[in-house]
Design a protein around this motif. Structure first.
Motif, PDB file in Angstrom:
ATOM      1  N   LYS A 123      38.195  30.155  72.569  1.00  0.00           N
ATOM      2  CA  LYS A 123      39.586  30.395  72.172  1.00  0.00           C
ATOM      3  C   LYS A 123      40.232  31.414  73.114  1.00  0.00           C
ATOM      4  O   LYS A 123      39.549  32.134  73.841  1.00  0.00           O
ATOM      5  CB  LYS A 123      39.646  30.883  70.729  1.00  0.00           C
ATOM      6  N   ALA A 124      41.548  31.468  73.075  1.00  0.00           N
ATOM      7  CA  ALA A 124      42.290  32.339  73.983  1.00  0.00           C
ATOM      8  C   ALA A 124      42.957  33.462  73.209  1.00  0.00           C
ATOM      9  O   ALA A 124      43.429  33.277  72.077  1.00  0.00           O
ATOM     10  CB  ALA A 124      43.334  31.542  74.744  1.00  0.00           C
ATOM     11  N   THR A 125      43.013  34.632  73.830  1.00  0.00           N
ATOM     12  CA  THR A 125      43.686  35.784  73.244  1.00  0.00           C
ATOM     13  C   THR A 125      45.200  35.623  73.384  1.00  0.00           C
ATOM     14  O   THR A 125      45.681  34.763  74.145  1.00  0.00           O
ATOM     15  CB  THR A 125      43.256  37.079  73.953  1.00  0.00           C
ATOM     16  N   GLY A 158      46.368  35.348  76.782  1.00  0.00           N
ATOM     17  CA  GLY A 158      46.009  34.164  77.536  1.00  0.00           C
ATOM     18  C   GLY A 158      44.605  34.172  78.118  1.00  0.00           C
ATOM     19  O   GLY A 158      44.228  33.254  78.844  1.00  0.00           O
ATOM     20  N   LYS A 159      43.807  35.176  77.793  1.00  0.00           N
ATOM     21  CA  LYS A 159      42.442  35.243  78.311  1.00  0.00           C
ATOM     22  C   LYS A 159      41.509  34.441  77.406  1.00  0.00           C
ATOM     23  O   LYS A 159      41.493  34.625  76.185  1.00  0.00           O
ATOM     24  CB  LYS A 159      41.962  36.698  78.385  1.00  0.00           C
ATOM     25  N   THR A 160      40.705  33.576  77.981  1.00  0.00           N
ATOM     26  CA  THR A 160      39.752  32.780  77.210  1.00  0.00           C
ATOM     27  C   THR A 160      38.523  33.618  76.872  1.00  0.00           C
ATOM     28  O   THR A 160      37.961  34.283  77.749  1.00  0.00           O
ATOM     29  CB  THR A 160      39.315  31.528  77.988  1.00  0.00           C
TER      30      THR A 160
END
Length: 400
Positions: free
Chosen positions: A336-338, A341-343
């Protein structure tokens, strides 16, 4: 020529202590971080134990003692093993050390050589493999996931044993999972070990007195007496008696092993603190009724944390039988992504996300040899746990 030895190069700093240090640094900067990383009871050392230490100071018990424990403390440990575990030891079979980690270190350094294998079920306490590697041995990991209650099976054990196997390390109740072996489960593992007489057993029982519900603690030398002569039964005062800083660990085992550990200790730390030893005598010989009261508080906290974490989509949190940890599986959150936008690619990155965004400190499952997961210590107040789990819920809800 390198200054640092090859032995030291084989180990890493403790990841649990590293996270605790990060938490303290953030708090020192005025950042509101809830620390759930440290494996330390939040209860105070009982007053009768502290009083015994003060009395020892006033009585001048501030000198060197026998290298591996005073006669008084060894007698108290002998009585404890008989009372709690039905195990008969003599004082010559008892080792007293500077905390439980020191007990394990002495035993492994005294016995493990290059080429030796030590079976370590995973998840494991972070120090086990590093100590084995420091000795030049090889940790042999056996994955015991949530699907099997985080416990080693007899078939797995049998398959892992080779002619080079020196030890099996068996921690119950477990750090980091809280999983605990029943007497019947220990007997089944014991049947395997009886077929392999060259394998020794290190029973790490540090959380013996922290168990819940109908679970009844047992240790392997107790339920499989034929293993008594090749079992080191390890315990200490740190967890049950909230004496982490006092640094008293101890063990019962065969005389040749105990003598070897004392020889090593004579050239390293010498005796444990004389005052802490006097306090440990009081802890082991004194009233034990407070243990049930504290366990009741831990039980409430356990149920709170398990319920709140299981309310999060993507987290599966088994209910442990002992210790003060939960070890939730977070497979459903990986990928999932924060909001930035970081996975989230690993449990290490998930823990960093919790610390940065939710201001909650925990320890990634990678440190304990089974991912993706994380360890939460619920040895803190109900209010802090509620707030921490609420923050985790919000942080997870923000993942996409």
């Amino acid at each position: 020529m390198s200054l640092i030895s090859a032995a030291l190069g084989r180990i890493s700093p403790s990841p649990t202590l590293a996270m605790t240090s990060r938490t303290l640094e953030l708090k020192a900067q005025g950042i509101d971080v809830i620390g759930l990383a440290a494996g330390e009871p939040d209860f105070d050392t009982p007053d009768f134990v502290k009083d015994a230490a003060i009395a020892a100071i006033r009585a001048g018990k501030t000198k060197y003692t026998n290298v591996d424990g005073t006669a008084e403390l060894k007698a108290a440990i002998v009585a404890k093993f008989k009372r709690d575990n039905g195990l008969d030891y003599t004082p010559g079979q008892i080792s007293v050390n500077v905390g439980g980690k020191h007990t394990l270190f002495n035993a492994l350094v005294a016995t493990v050589e290059a080429g030796d294998e030590v079976i370590v079920p995973a998840p494991y306490w972070v120090s086990y493999p590093d100590i084995v590697q420091y000795c030049g041995g090889t940790p042999v990991f056996i994955a015991a996931g949530a699907d099997q209650g985080y416990k080693l099976t007899p078939a797995q054990l049998d398959a892992a044993i080779t002619s080079r196997t020196k030890w099996l390390i068996l921690n119950s109740p477990s750090n980091p999972t809280g999983a605990a072996y029943s007497a019947d489960e220990l007997k089944a593992l014991g049947e395997v070990l009886l077929r392999h007489p060259h394998v020794w057993v290190m029973a790490d029982d540090m959380y013996e007195h922290i168990t819940y519900g109908d679970f009844r603690f047992a240790t392997i030398a107790q339920v499989v007496p034929a293993l008594y002569e090749r079992t080191l039964t390890v315990n200490g005062c740190s967890k049950a008696y909230a004496m982490t800083g006092w640094r008293i660990g101890f063990a019962g085992g065969p005389v040749p092993l105990i003598k070897a550990m004392a020889k090593l200790q004579s050239q390293s730390t010498s005796n444990p603190c004389s005052i802490a030893q006097a306090a440990a005598v009081a802890a082991l010989n004194g009233p034990q009724d407070f243990l049930a009261e504290r366990n009741a508080a831990f039980l409430t906290r356990r149920d709170l944390v398990v319920r709140m974490l299981n309310d999060v989509e993507g987290i599966h949190c088994p209910t442990p039988d002992g210790a003060f940890y939960v070890y939730p599986d977070v497979s459903g959150l990986i990928g999932k992504a924060t909001p930035a936008g970081k996975t989230i690619a690993s449990d290490d990155e998930l823990i960093d996300y919790f610390l940065d965004e939710a201001r909650v400190a925990a320890v990634a499952g990678n440190a304990f040899g089974l991912s993706p997961a994380f360890r939460v210590s619920y040895a803190t107040s109900d209010a802090a746990l509620t707030e921490a789990c609420t923050r985790i819920q919000a942080a997870c809800a923000a993942l996409r």
